[in-house]
Design a protein around this motif. Structure first.
Motif, PDB file in Angstrom:
ATOM      1  N   GLU A 161       0.816  -1.208   0.000  1.00 26.90           N
ATOM      2  CA  GLU A 161       0.000   0.000   0.000  1.00 26.90           C
ATOM      3  C   GLU A 161       0.852   1.261   0.000  1.00 26.90           C
ATOM      4  OE1 GLU A 161      -3.429  -0.370   2.423  1.00 26.90           O
ATOM      5  OE2 GLU A 161      -3.590   1.810   2.631  1.00 26.90           O
ATOM      6  N   MET A 199       2.381   1.638  -3.485  1.00 28.01           N
ATOM      7  CA  MET A 199       1.373   2.074  -4.463  1.00 28.01           C
ATOM      8  C   MET A 199       1.033   3.545  -4.235  1.00 28.01           C
ATOM      9  SD  MET A 199       0.575  -0.498  -6.344  1.00 28.01           S
ATOM     10  CE  MET A 199       0.671  -2.289  -6.377  1.00 28.01           C
ATOM     11  N   TYR A 243       1.547   6.194  -7.212  1.00 30.25           N
ATOM     12  CA  TYR A 243       0.382   6.703  -7.942  1.00 30.25           C
ATOM     13  C   TYR A 243      -0.040   8.109  -7.521  1.00 30.25           C
ATOM     14  CZ  TYR A 243       0.013   2.359 -10.495  1.00 30.25           C
ATOM     15  OH  TYR A 243       0.273   1.312 -11.331  1.00 30.25           O
ATOM     16  N   THR A 244       0.654   8.713  -6.558  1.00 31.73           N
ATOM     17  CA  THR A 244       0.446  10.147  -6.332  1.00 31.73           C
ATOM     18  C   THR A 244       1.538  10.938  -7.037  1.00 31.73           C
ATOM     19  OG1 THR A 244       1.655   9.984  -4.252  1.00 31.73           O
ATOM     20  CG2 THR A 244      -0.739   9.918  -4.116  1.00 31.73           C
ATOM     21  N   PHE A 299       0.839   6.328 -17.354  1.00 33.43           N
ATOM     22  CA  PHE A 299       0.597   4.886 -17.381  1.00 33.43           C
ATOM     23  C   PHE A 299      -0.863   4.561 -17.073  1.00 33.43           C
ATOM     24  CE2 PHE A 299       0.204   0.820 -15.177  1.00 33.43           C
ATOM     25  CZ  PHE A 299       0.708  -0.037 -16.145  1.00 33.43           C
ATOM     26  N   CYS A 300      -1.443   5.258 -16.090  1.00 31.02           N
ATOM     27  CA  CYS A 300      -2.835   4.919 -15.738  1.00 31.02           C
ATOM     28  C   CYS A 300      -3.809   5.925 -16.357  1.00 31.02           C
ATOM     29  CB  CYS A 300      -3.006   4.807 -14.228  1.00 31.02           C
ATOM     30  SG  CYS A 300      -2.725   6.313 -13.302  1.00 31.02           S
ATOM     31  N   TYR A 340      -4.270   9.102 -16.269  1.00 26.46           N
ATOM     32  CA  TYR A 340      -4.927  10.082 -15.386  1.00 26.46           C
ATOM     33  C   TYR A 340      -4.482  11.464 -15.808  1.00 26.46           C
ATOM     34  CZ  TYR A 340      -5.817  12.633 -10.951  1.00 26.46           C
ATOM     35  OH  TYR A 340      -6.228  13.524  -9.991  1.00 26.46           O
ATOM     36  N   GLU A 368      -3.935  13.855  -3.832  1.00 25.85           N
ATOM     37  CA  GLU A 368      -4.275  12.815  -2.866  1.00 25.85           C
ATOM     38  C   GLU A 368      -3.281  12.716  -1.708  1.00 25.85           C
ATOM     39  OE1 GLU A 368      -6.407   9.166  -4.446  1.00 25.85           O
ATOM     40  OE2 GLU A 368      -5.019   9.657  -6.056  1.00 25.85           O
ATOM     41  N   ASN A 369      -1.982  12.722  -2.019  1.00 25.52           N
ATOM     42  CA  ASN A 369      -1.024  12.530  -0.930  1.00 25.52           C
ATOM     43  C   ASN A 369      -1.131  13.641   0.106  1.00 25.52           C
ATOM     44  OD1 ASN A 369      -0.039  14.199  -2.904  1.00 25.52           O
ATOM     45  ND2 ASN A 369       2.055  13.424  -2.861  1.00 25.52           N
ATOM     46  N   GLU A 389     -12.689   9.543 -11.779  1.00 24.98           N
ATOM     47  CA  GLU A 389     -12.038  10.534 -10.923  1.00 24.98           C
ATOM     48  C   GLU A 389     -12.668  11.908 -11.097  1.00 24.98           C
ATOM     49  OE1 GLU A 389     -10.931   9.136 -13.630  1.00 24.98           O
ATOM     50  OE2 GLU A 389      -9.200  10.116 -14.529  1.00 24.98           O
ATOM     51  N   GLN A 418      -9.906   8.468  -7.975  1.00 21.47           N
ATOM     52  CA  GLN A 418      -8.558   9.014  -8.171  1.00 21.47           C
ATOM     53  C   GLN A 418      -7.549   7.876  -8.053  1.00 21.47           C
ATOM     54  OE1 GLN A 418     -10.728  11.045  -6.076  1.00 21.47           O
ATOM     55  NE2 GLN A 418     -11.094  12.442  -7.773  1.00 21.47           N
ATOM     56  N   PRO A 419      -6.394   8.012  -8.738  1.00 22.99           N
ATOM     57  CA  PRO A 419      -5.511   6.846  -8.885  1.00 22.99           C
ATOM     58  C   PRO A 419      -4.983   6.241  -7.583  1.00 22.99           C
ATOM     59  CG  PRO A 419      -4.531   8.814  -9.880  1.00 22.99           C
ATOM     60  CD  PRO A 419      -5.931   9.165  -9.523  1.00 22.99           C
ATOM     61  N   MET A 420      -4.668   7.051  -6.580  1.00 23.21           N
ATOM     62  CA  MET A 420      -4.118   6.441  -5.377  1.00 23.21           C
ATOM     63  C   MET A 420      -5.174   5.626  -4.647  1.00 23.21           C
ATOM     64  SD  MET A 420      -2.485   8.086  -1.921  1.00 23.21           S
ATOM     65  CE  MET A 420      -2.855   7.242  -0.388  1.00 23.21           C
ATOM     66  N   ALA A 434      -5.447   2.457  -6.593  1.00 23.83           N
ATOM     67  CA  ALA A 434      -4.261   1.593  -6.526  1.00 23.83           C
ATOM     68  C   ALA A 434      -4.133   0.926  -5.158  1.00 23.83           C
ATOM     69  CB  ALA A 434      -3.008   2.400  -6.837  1.00 23.83           C
ATOM     70  N   THR A 435      -4.500   1.639  -4.095  1.00 17.59           N
ATOM     71  CA  THR A 435      -4.334   1.064  -2.767  1.00 17.59           C
ATOM     72  C   THR A 435      -5.503   0.160  -2.379  1.00 17.59           C
ATOM     73  OG1 THR A 435      -5.249   3.066  -1.805  1.00 17.59           O
ATOM     74  CG2 THR A 435      -2.862   2.906  -1.873  1.00 17.59           C
ATOM     75  N   MET A 488      -4.335  -1.205 -13.436  1.00 16.89           N
ATOM     76  CA  MET A 488      -4.073   0.239 -13.400  1.00 16.89           C
ATOM     77  C   MET A 488      -3.965   0.815 -14.815  1.00 16.89           C
ATOM     78  SD  MET A 488      -4.398   1.293 -10.390  1.00 16.89           S
ATOM     79  CE  MET A 488      -3.833   3.003 -10.426  1.00 16.89           C
ATOM     80  N   ARG A 517      -7.293   1.595 -15.931  1.00 19.00           N
ATOM     81  CA  ARG A 517      -8.014   2.392 -14.939  1.00 19.00           C
ATOM     82  C   ARG A 517      -9.119   3.281 -15.508  1.00 19.00           C
ATOM     83  NH1 ARG A 517      -8.458   7.227 -12.954  1.00 19.00           N
ATOM     84  NH2 ARG A 517      -7.326   7.805 -14.831  1.00 19.00           N
TER      85      ARG A 517
END
Ligand code: FAD
Ligand code: SF4
Lengths: 185, 537
Positions: free
Chosen positions: A160, A163, A167-168, A175-176, A178, B79-80, B318, B350-352, B355-356, B369, B372
């Motif tokens: 986790e 990832m 992904y942030t 790749f994804c 976004y 997100e982070n 997203e 959203q991607p995170m 992904a998690t 992914m 996605r």
């Protein structure tokens, strides 16, 4: 999460005590830690970073850039992201993750024992062995009498955080597919 | 990309510049002693809402909040940043056995600052159950109606008329095809740009969280906000609280600093949310606060399981308001409680977050992914707390005094989770999915409804195998008229300690069986209005 008692249990079963794990941890010839891209690490030790640099490509697989140069940079950034994320966690959670690194090493020791006997910590360079190890953790029975749910929890935590770090990172967004946060004005 | 230049008018930040009273406790050089008529602990749905009502009735109010004060200009849709700044334990809170991941807000505004704006009145059946089974008085549907209407006005809860994003429209199409009932979600927004980033803090102050409504309302009346301060314990003398002890947090906010803040008040309102409110009582270790050992018990989660589908068209979940469509089919058809009922909704993608939440690592994970944008996701929320087997979890204190939650999913609820995996995959295939993956350790992508159903039938429904989540922590200080079976009465007043009230989601004696925010607004508006009358007398 990873109590000392459980660690001992884990150690006892495989004939390795926590002490040797700790000694091992300190003495193992871990792959060199990637530098921090100007980030000064608060939580991750050089040993942790070395381990992460080998595990990250196995966890992220094709999601990492193809070109070697970009790949190396991406892995470094994943590790920096890890450090930033863990440094913001509550002290108690940080302690749990510290123990996770210890157990992680010990698990590598157990599953790689034959190689170790030959004195080569070379398994770190074999992604398929790392993948096997991660899968052992992933599929370990949460009700196991020996390890309890700890390997599975450890697996989930490692994956986790990795990832989340990747992904942030805007570099992962191609790749994804976004497009990133919308532009407001 | 927007980056850090969010230049949109931020009236909340401006209010503070123009003199609203705010203390950032992480910057305090020395210990503080303060006094007020009322101190409110927590600034989320219950705390913010109560603060305005109490302040408007002329009381001198202090609000103590553990999280940071951040306003729209600080929200960058990243997100982070958001998870580590604005969520409890950096969005990594989990139940004791790590089986359920728990999301809760931790900021000025609490959960309302980062929630998804879904607004439901408390279901009639829930209010009825409280009256008939839990000894709750005065909260019938009829008695609550004016408070729902009040909340809808105060937080601008309205029908959302913008077309749904493809994630939500798949829920609608699938249900429609199957003859499964569904509906449109109402939202608490004003001038919403349909961005989809409610979960990282609304960057344009469209979401009507307490941060942009009732907290400013209280501050305009002269209330004081203290951010980055953790309420630790109550001091008790002669059966009454005499003081609240708080610790300043470090600037980063993840650990307590050395400075303390002591607050003396006539009345103390606990609104630190489920898990948070029980923790303060447990830490205070005083028998009179917890005579029957009920504090922290009956904590409910609406345990959520997830089903992912690959659609033949781009979904891009997203973007666009995150939750606009829902189905209560499996609540309405299971009100007899023979089987665990569940609500179905969609999450933002959203991607995170994606992904998690997904399973596994390596090639398989990367492949999902890569696809996605085509991912459609449904979630099912179990209606826990309405069955003798569904007793919820218990809050406990960890070695450092911070709270955790021990929640064992009952067999009854696990059965509901299995049914939900099936129901979600049916909807997804009906809306055109090419393949469906239940989010479960042992599951994979299945390319037909038959195959997925067969797989679900034999997947072990067990902790750490099926991945579970919760964004709805409720209960822990249940209300009721029987003092031996509840912590507060039906007005949110503590049964034993006269100058203590609990005004947040922790008073619910069961889960709500709908997203809880509007229930918390309505119930605490009623409670706070009643308390104000008593205190100004
Ligand atoms: C990601 C997410 C999405 C959601 N989406 C929706 C939705 O769309 N619709 C809906 O109805 N509900 C939603 N919810 C749930 C809803 O936001 C919560 O149920 C609601 O905010 C709870 O209100 P509360 O007053 O009980 O507690 P909270 O809003 O959680 O507020 C409690 C506050 O107290 C603070 N606190 C805790 N301990 C202390 C202490 N010791 N000292 C000082 N302060 C303390 C916390 O930091 C927090 O800010 C969502 C929740 C999350 C996390
Ligand atoms: S969808 Fe609306 S309420 Fe949510 S963040 Fe975007 S503008 Fe704000």
């Amino acid at each position: 999460m990873l109590t000392r008692r459980k660690l001992f249990k884990l150690g006892a079963v495989s004939g390795v005590t926590l002490l040797t794990i700790e000694t091992f941890h300190a003495s193992l010839e871990i792959p060199p830690a990637p530098e921090g891209l100007g980030h000064s690490f608060e939580f991750l030790t050089p040993v942790d970073r070395g381990i992460l640099s080998k595990i990250t490509p196995v966890i992220l697989a094709e999601a990492l850039p193809e070109s070697n140069e970009e790949r190396v940079l991406a892995i470094k950034e994943v590790i920096v992201g890890w450090d930033i994320a863990v440094s913001g966690l509550q002290p108690l959670t940080q302690q749990e993750i510290r123990k996770l690194f210890l157990v992680m090493d010990s698990n590598f020791i157990f599953s790689l024992t034959p190689r170790l006997l030959t004195g080569v910590p070379g398994a770190w360079d074999d992604p398929s062995e790392i993948d096997d190890c991660l899968n052992n953790w992933r599929l370990s029975d949460p009700e196991s009498l020996i390890t309890g749910n700890e390997l599975r929890i450890g697996y989930m935590g490692m994956v986790e955080l990795t990832m989340a770090s990747w992904y942030t990172n805007p570099r992962s967004w191609d790749f994804c597919s976004y497009g990133g946060p919308p532009v407001l004005f | 990309m927007s980056d850090s230049k969010n230049t949109i008018l931020d009236f909340v930040a401006e209010g503070f510049q123009q003199g609203w009273k705010h203390i950032d406790a992480s910057r305090l050089g020395e210990d503080q002693s303060l006094e007020a008529d009322v101190v409110i602990i927590g600034s989320g749905a219950g705390g913010g809402n109560s603060a305005e009502i109490l302040a408007q009735s002329g009381l001198n109010v202090i609000i103590v909040e553990e999280g940071p004060l951040q306003t729209s200009r600080d929200f960058h849709m990243k997100e982070n940043e958001a998870y580590s700044n604005l969520y409890q334990e950096s969005a990594g809170r989990q139940t004791k056995d790590r089986g359920i991941k728990i999301f809760q807000g931790r900021m000025v505004g609490g959960g309302t600052g980062i929630n998804w704006t879904t607004s439901f009145r408390t279901p009639t059946e829930t209010l009825k159950y409280w009256a008939e089974e839990m000894g709750v008085l005065g909260l019938s549907e009829k008695e609550m109606l004016p408070w729902f209407e009040w909340s809808e006005k105060r937080y601008n809860i309205q029908d959302w008329k913008v077309p749904p994003n493809a994630n939500n429209s798949a829920l609608e199409t699938g249900c429609e095809k199957l003859g499964v009932s569904w509906g449109k979600i109402r939202r608490n927004v004003t001038g919403c740009l349909n961005l989809g980033y409610c979960g990282t803090g609304c960057p344009v102050n469209a979401k009507q969280s307490t941060l942009v409504t009732t907290i400013p309302g209280a501050l305009k009346e002269g209330a004081t906000l203290i951010s980055k301060a953790r309420a630790e314990t109550f001091e008790i003398k002669n059966g009454k609280i005499t003081e609240l002890k708080c610790k300043a947090m470090t600037p980063r906010g993840n650990a307590p600093a050395v400075q303390t803040i002591k607050i003396k008040a006539r009345h103390y309102v606990l609104a630190a949310g489920s898990i948070g409110s029980p923790a303060i009582i447990l830490r205070s270790e005083n028998k009179i606060l917890n005579p029957y050992g009920l504090v922290g018990t009956r904590t409910f989660l609406h345990p959520v399981n997830i089903s992912g589908a690959i659609m033949p068209f781009p979904v891009n979940g997203e973007y666009g308001a995150p939750q606009t469509s829902y189905s209560d089919h499996y609540i309405e058809t299971r009100l007899d409680n023979q089987k665990s009922g569940f609500k179905m909704e969609c999450p933002p993608l959203q991607p995170m977050l994606v992904a998690t939440a997904l399973n596994g690592h390596g090639k398989v994970h990367a492949e999902i992914m890569r696809q996605r944008p085509f991912l459609q996701v449904l979630i099912a929320l179990q209606r826990d707390g309405f069955h003798p087997e569904s007793i919820g979890g218990k809050v406990y204190l960890k070695s450092d005094g911070t709270p955790g939650l021990d929640y064992a999913v009952s067999g009854y609820v696990w059965d509901g989770i299995r049914d939900a995996f099936i129901a979600m995959s049916e909807i997804q295939f009906a809306s055109g999915a090419k393949a469906v993956a239940p989010v479960h350790r042992d599951a994979e992508l299945y390319h037909s409804l038959d195959k997925v159903k067969k797989a679900i039938a034999s997947l072990p429904m067990a902790t750490l195998k099926a991945r579970l989540f919760s964004a709805h922590v409720m209960g822990g200080c249940p209300m009721g008229e029987n003092a031996a079976k509840s912590v507060v009465n039906s007005k949110g007043r503590h049964h034993e300690v006269d100058n203590l009230s609990i005004f947040d989601g922790s008073v619910f004696p069961t889960s709500i069986a709908a997203n809880p925010m509007e229930s918390i607004f309505a119930v605490t508006a009623k409670f706070a209005t009643e308390l104000a009358k008593v205190l100004v007398m």
